[in-house]
Design a protein around this motif. Structure first.
Motif, PDB file in Angstrom:
ATOM      1  N   GLY A  49       0.816  -1.213   0.000  1.00 46.78           N
ATOM      2  CA  GLY A  49       0.000   0.000   0.000  1.00 46.78           C
ATOM      3  C   GLY A  49       0.847   1.259   0.000  1.00 46.78           C
ATOM      4  N   CYS A  53       0.967   4.327  -2.727  1.00 48.51           N
ATOM      5  CA  CYS A  53       0.888   5.748  -2.358  1.00 48.51           C
ATOM      6  C   CYS A  53       2.009   6.550  -3.000  1.00 48.51           C
ATOM      7  CB  CYS A  53       0.960   5.883  -0.841  1.00 48.51           C
ATOM      8  SG  CYS A  53      -0.500   5.276   0.043  1.00 48.51           S
ATOM      9  N   ARG A  99      -7.019   8.019   0.277  1.00 52.12           N
ATOM     10  CA  ARG A  99      -7.910   6.891  -0.001  1.00 52.12           C
ATOM     11  C   ARG A  99      -7.173   5.555   0.061  1.00 52.12           C
ATOM     12  NH1 ARG A  99     -10.175  11.280  -1.583  1.00 52.12           N
ATOM     13  NH2 ARG A  99     -12.433  11.383  -1.867  1.00 52.12           N
ATOM     14  N   MET A 100      -5.950   5.513  -0.390  1.00 51.04           N
ATOM     15  CA  MET A 100      -5.190   4.261  -0.319  1.00 51.04           C
ATOM     16  C   MET A 100      -4.935   3.879   1.134  1.00 51.04           C
ATOM     17  SD  MET A 100      -3.797   1.883  -2.150  1.00 51.04           S
ATOM     18  CE  MET A 100      -3.734   0.505  -1.011  1.00 51.04           C
ATOM     19  N   CYS A 101      -4.578   4.855   1.941  1.00 50.69           N
ATOM     20  CA  CYS A 101      -4.320   4.561   3.355  1.00 50.69           C
ATOM     21  C   CYS A 101      -5.609   4.278   4.115  1.00 50.69           C
ATOM     22  CB  CYS A 101      -3.567   5.720   4.004  1.00 50.69           C
ATOM     23  SG  CYS A 101      -1.864   5.899   3.404  1.00 50.69           S
ATOM     24  N   ALA A 103      -7.968   2.538   2.791  1.00 50.41           N
ATOM     25  CA  ALA A 103      -8.209   1.131   2.450  1.00 50.41           C
ATOM     26  C   ALA A 103      -7.353   0.198   3.313  1.00 50.41           C
ATOM     27  CB  ALA A 103      -7.924   0.901   0.971  1.00 50.41           C
ATOM     28  N   THR A 104      -6.057   0.498   3.466  1.00 56.03           N
ATOM     29  CA  THR A 104      -5.202  -0.372   4.273  1.00 56.03           C
ATOM     30  C   THR A 104      -5.604  -0.313   5.753  1.00 56.03           C
ATOM     31  OG1 THR A 104      -3.566   1.420   4.451  1.00 56.03           O
ATOM     32  CG2 THR A 104      -3.252  -0.193   2.690  1.00 56.03           C
ATOM     33  N   THR A 144      -9.726  -1.253  -1.587  1.00 53.95           N
ATOM     34  CA  THR A 144      -9.004  -0.147  -2.227  1.00 53.95           C
ATOM     35  C   THR A 144      -9.804   0.432  -3.387  1.00 53.95           C
ATOM     36  OG1 THR A 144      -6.883  -1.168  -1.634  1.00 53.95           O
ATOM     37  CG2 THR A 144      -6.865   0.489  -3.382  1.00 53.95           C
ATOM     38  N   SER A 398      -0.634   2.664   9.109  1.00 53.34           N
ATOM     39  CA  SER A 398      -1.258   3.168   7.879  1.00 53.34           C
ATOM     40  C   SER A 398      -1.583   4.653   8.003  1.00 53.34           C
ATOM     41  CB  SER A 398      -2.536   2.373   7.576  1.00 53.34           C
ATOM     42  OG  SER A 398      -2.267   1.002   7.404  1.00 53.34           O
TER      43      SER A 398
END
Length: 454
Positions: A49, A53, A99-101, A103-104, A144, A398
């Motif tokens: 992840g 990023c 948004r990626m973080c 998700a994780t 994600t 995260s």
């Protein structure tokens, strides 16, 4: 025949990804403890992840992010970027990182709830923790994809404060790990000095202690040069001076006779590591000050040019020095969480891990020989770490990496990237809390003499 052998090999590797425990039925993974393999694989998911990023922050990817529903085109009625502020492309990388973080963090929080009160590998939920990696990867991918379709609205603003709290807690966890590492390092070299009757080990401890203090003094000097000016930047001067004073005090306390008597392994090596880390957190805090006169990292974009920021809004380099150093420390501490149980009972209690008894350690070494080329289950009689707390640490990790990669900037009311005093105070308070925590480890045996702090 070759095709059949290839198919069999793929099926063998598939058992590692889809089985109830990693690599028990196959030889495609190295011989290791089940608990270590699982933690490393979850950490790999987190690092994957982080890599996404970093890619999202690259300029070439930003042009493709315009197709998503939360970018500039949706603001036809309420323009996101007023004329004269930074262009929309400068925002997309940061908002994609959010948004990626998210998700994780959501992925690991799901496992935090799922793995509460797992006592041994005999619990059916342990099979989910230690296996089915392909399906877990699909779950992460699904979360994600969904995260990138969250309408912007107030998402970035709210998630920023989640990141602030999570990053504050992870900074403290990093300090605990560094203190534990310094304690173990000091103890091992002192034991070797006594066993070998050699002063070289003492010389090594003295060298690194002197080296860390020298780096700290150099850091303080540079902070005064670049982040303070005559007649201005009073906050920066106060922060640097206070942290320098606090570090000096805890260093003196660490070598007081009463402290040495209660904790013989306490010394200046640990204090030097704490001092250096405190200077780093102070540097990171000063790099978030929303005042261009006191923060050389503040830049803004106008058109295709990059100029010094003015009062209208701020943005920073994607990769300034505090972010790079913070990323390196983050990677090292996250790996440290994944592979090690502390020798100190207090750290094990705090981090929800258990040290391995010598008899059990010898048994596990025999299992490693018998199960060469495989991962063996070393948690049938009890887990060696709290599954739930480990995932909670990855949730905090995260959030911390989200704040690190975005330099603690958030879209403001006009959707420009702005630096806030919130970030400054969170980091400064984290540095003070860390020093207070270290001070407690020094004086606790004196204040609570009936407890075992050996």
């Amino acid at each position: 025949m070759g095709a059949c052998l290839g198919a069999c090999s793929l099926l063998s590797c598939a058992s590692c990804l889809c089985g109830s425990a990693p690599c028990i039925l196959c030889s495609c993974c190295p011989s290791s403890r089940n608990s270590t393999v699982s933690r490393l694989l979850f950490t790999f998911f987190l690092f994957l992840g982080v890599l996404v990023c970093i890619i999202m922050l690259s300029p070439g990817v930003e042009s493709q992010l315009h197709k998503l529903p939360w970018v500039c085109e949706e603001g036809a009625k309420n323009p996101i970027i007023p004329q004269g502020h930074i262009d929309c492309g400068s925002l997309l990388g940061h908002r994609a990182v959010y948004r990626m973080c998210f998700a994780t963090a959501a992925f690991f929080f799901l496992f935090t709830l799922l793995m509460i009160c797992v006592r041994s590998s005999r619990d059916p939920r342990a099979a989910i923790q230690n296996g089915f990696w392909f399906f877990k990867f699909l779950v992460l991918v699904g979360i994600t994809v969904g995260a990138f379709y969250i309408p912007d609205g107030s998402f970035s603003k709210i998630w920023f404060y989640f990141g602030v709290v999570g990053s504050f807690l992870f900074i403290l966890i990093q300090l605990v790990l560094l203190i534990d590492f310094a304690h173990s390092w000091n103890q091992q070299w002192l034991c070797k000095a006594e066993e070998c009757d050699s002063r070289a080990w003492y010389g090594g401890l003295f060298f690194f202690t002197f080296f860390f203090y020298s780096l700290s003094i150099a850091a303080v000097t540079l902070l005064f040069i670049y982040y303070t000016h005559h007649g201005t930047c009073h906050e920066g001067k106060v922060f640097i001076s206070l942290n320098l004073t606090f570090c000096f005090c805890v260093s003196i306390i660490a070598v007081l006779p009463k402290i040495q008597e209660a904790q013989p392994n306490s010394g200046l090596l640990q204090a030097s590591v704490v001092t250096l880390y405190t200077m780093f957190v102070t540097w990171s805090a000063l790099s978030s000050i929303p005042d261009q006169k006191c923060n050389p990292h503040l830049l803004t974009h106008f058109g295709n040019e990059t100029v010094l920021a003015g009062p209208d809004g701020y943005v920073t380099h994607w990769w300034d020095a505090p972010s790079i150093v913070g990323l390196i420390i983050f990677i090292l501490c996250t790996l440290f969480i994944s592979v090690r149980s502390s020798d100190h009972r207090q750290v094990n209690s705090l981090m929800q891990t258990e040290s391995c008894p010598p008899i059990l350690e010898a048994t596990q070494q025999q299992q490693m020989v018998v199960c060469e080329g495989q991962a063996f289950d070393n948690e049938q009689d009890g887990v060696t770490y709290s599954y739930s707390f480990f995932h909670f640490c990855l949730v905090l990790a995260s959030l911390h990496i989200m704040m690190t990669l975005t330099n603690w900037y958030r879209p403001g009311e006009t959707q420009k990237m702005i630096s806030t005093w919130t970030a400054v105070w969170v980091k400064i308070c984290a540095s003070w809390s860390g020093l207070l925590l270290y001070l407690w480890t020094l004086v606790a045996p004196l204040l609570l003499p009936n407890r075992d702090f050996s």
